[in-house]
Design a protein around this motif. Sequence first.
Motif, mmCIF file in Angstrom:
data_model
loop_
_atom_site.group_PDB
_atom_site.id
_atom_site.type_symbol
_atom_site.label_atom_id
_atom_site.label_comp_id
_atom_site.label_asym_id
_atom_site.label_seq_id
_atom_site.Cartn_x
_atom_site.Cartn_y
_atom_site.Cartn_z
ATOM 1 N N GLU A 114 -18.925 -48.960 -15.802
ATOM 2 C CA GLU A 114 -19.403 -48.823 -14.389
ATOM 3 C C GLU A 114 -18.525 -49.040 -13.425
ATOM 4 O O GLU A 114 -18.473 -48.193 -12.308
ATOM 5 C CB GLU A 114 -20.739 -49.410 -14.230
ATOM 6 C CG GLU A 114 -22.077 -48.953 -14.888
ATOM 7 C CD GLU A 114 -23.116 -49.911 -14.923
ATOM 8 O OE1 GLU A 114 -23.335 -51.035 -14.354
ATOM 9 O OE2 GLU A 114 -24.308 -49.577 -15.784
ATOM 10 N N LYS A 115 -17.873 -50.238 -13.545
ATOM 11 C CA LYS A 115 -16.933 -50.530 -12.434
ATOM 12 C C LYS A 115 -15.760 -49.441 -12.348
ATOM 13 O O LYS A 115 -15.000 -49.302 -11.241
ATOM 14 C CB LYS A 115 -16.395 -52.061 -12.575
ATOM 15 C CG LYS A 115 -17.675 -53.143 -12.714
ATOM 16 C CD LYS A 115 -17.917 -53.384 -11.305
ATOM 17 C CE LYS A 115 -18.984 -54.824 -11.597
ATOM 18 N NZ LYS A 115 -20.250 -54.311 -11.227
ATOM 19 N N GLN A 116 -15.296 -49.245 -13.457
ATOM 20 C CA GLN A 116 -14.287 -48.291 -13.435
ATOM 21 C C GLN A 116 -14.617 -46.954 -12.918
ATOM 22 O O GLN A 116 -13.712 -46.421 -12.168
ATOM 23 C CB GLN A 116 -13.930 -48.027 -14.943
ATOM 24 C CG GLN A 116 -13.148 -49.222 -15.703
ATOM 25 C CD GLN A 116 -11.752 -49.289 -15.137
ATOM 26 O OE1 GLN A 116 -11.534 -49.953 -14.258
ATOM 27 N NE2 GLN A 116 -10.750 -48.644 -15.652
ATOM 28 N N VAL A 117 -15.593 -46.506 -13.214
ATOM 29 C CA VAL A 117 -16.334 -45.061 -12.494
ATOM 30 C C VAL A 117 -16.212 -45.257 -10.907
ATOM 31 O O VAL A 117 -15.936 -44.504 -10.098
ATOM 32 C CB VAL A 117 -17.566 -44.790 -12.974
ATOM 33 C CG1 VAL A 117 -18.196 -43.546 -11.795
ATOM 34 C CG2 VAL A 117 -17.381 -44.396 -14.172
ATOM 35 N N ALA A 118 -16.821 -46.727 -10.362
ATOM 36 C CA ALA A 118 -16.984 -46.806 -9.066
ATOM 37 C C ALA A 118 -15.545 -46.839 -8.609
ATOM 38 O O ALA A 118 -15.345 -46.452 -6.987
ATOM 39 C CB ALA A 118 -17.822 -48.341 -8.838
ATOM 40 N N LEU A 119 -14.560 -47.534 -9.061
ATOM 41 C CA LEU A 119 -13.136 -47.490 -8.582
ATOM 42 C C LEU A 119 -12.576 -46.214 -8.590
ATOM 43 O O LEU A 119 -11.985 -45.935 -7.414
ATOM 44 C CB LEU A 119 -12.302 -48.383 -9.462
ATOM 45 C CG LEU A 119 -10.784 -48.642 -9.234
ATOM 46 C CD1 LEU A 119 -10.843 -49.160 -7.865
ATOM 47 C CD2 LEU A 119 -10.083 -49.413 -10.237
ATOM 48 N N GLN A 120 -12.860 -45.437 -9.339
ATOM 49 C CA GLN A 120 -12.425 -43.859 -9.512
ATOM 50 C C GLN A 120 -12.985 -43.208 -8.099
ATOM 51 O O GLN A 120 -12.284 -42.430 -7.561
ATOM 52 C CB GLN A 120 -12.559 -43.253 -10.414
ATOM 53 C CG GLN A 120 -11.812 -44.008 -11.866
ATOM 54 C CD GLN A 120 -10.462 -43.988 -11.608
ATOM 55 O OE1 GLN A 120 -9.673 -42.942 -10.966
ATOM 56 N NE2 GLN A 120 -9.489 -44.754 -11.982
ATOM 57 N N ASP A 121 -14.239 -43.320 -7.990
ATOM 58 C CA ASP A 121 -15.097 -42.708 -6.853
ATOM 59 C C ASP A 121 -14.518 -43.046 -5.730
ATOM 60 O O ASP A 121 -14.278 -42.412 -4.620
ATOM 61 C CB ASP A 121 -16.370 -43.072 -7.029
ATOM 62 C CG ASP A 121 -17.088 -42.311 -8.154
ATOM 63 O OD1 ASP A 121 -16.304 -41.464 -8.596
ATOM 64 O OD2 ASP A 121 -18.544 -42.702 -8.316
ATOM 65 N N ALA A 122 -14.131 -44.445 -5.458
ATOM 66 C CA ALA A 122 -13.653 -45.285 -4.119
ATOM 67 C C ALA A 122 -11.996 -44.414 -4.023
ATOM 68 O O ALA A 122 -11.740 -44.029 -2.664
ATOM 69 C CB ALA A 122 -13.486 -46.499 -4.290
ATOM 70 N N LYS A 123 -11.413 -44.606 -5.011
ATOM 71 C CA LYS A 123 -10.244 -43.717 -4.833
ATOM 72 C C LYS A 123 -10.090 -42.674 -4.547
ATOM 73 O O LYS A 123 -9.180 -41.950 -3.548
ATOM 74 C CB LYS A 123 -9.419 -44.168 -5.971
ATOM 75 C CG LYS A 123 -8.638 -45.590 -6.423
ATOM 76 C CD LYS A 123 -8.138 -45.575 -7.484
ATOM 77 C CE LYS A 123 -7.440 -46.988 -8.060
ATOM 78 N NZ LYS A 123 -6.792 -46.963 -9.262
#
Length: 131
Positions: A114-123
Amino acid sequence: PAAPYGEMFKLEVPSLMVGTLDSLMNLSDDLGKTDSLIESIVRKVEKSSIELGGKKATALTVGGVPSTRYIQQFAWDYAKFPNRRPLKELVSLISGGVAAIDEELKQLSNSYGEKQVALQDAKRRKGGNLL
């Protein structure tokens, strides 16, 4: 030969409540499955450590102790696994502990994903919309 083929270490096995021959035979059948399950969970932990750590992965430990030293200096934990309990109950305690580790690994893996997905979304948002 210059290097020894193996090393021996003293392993103190506590006096355990064995029970009846029938209970030992039933437990013997169950231990094969339990052993396979525990080994698969240990391998899963090992695989996750390697995948997440990459080249910087540190060696896995048992309670902060390197695994080889833990095995060499193994001592029965009477507080967690009282030797006056039936063997079947001890196996259940050990299996339950390993199952809890497996569950924790699943939760941590899901959280990491979930954190990886959130990081990709933020980027992606920070980069702006090029269309």
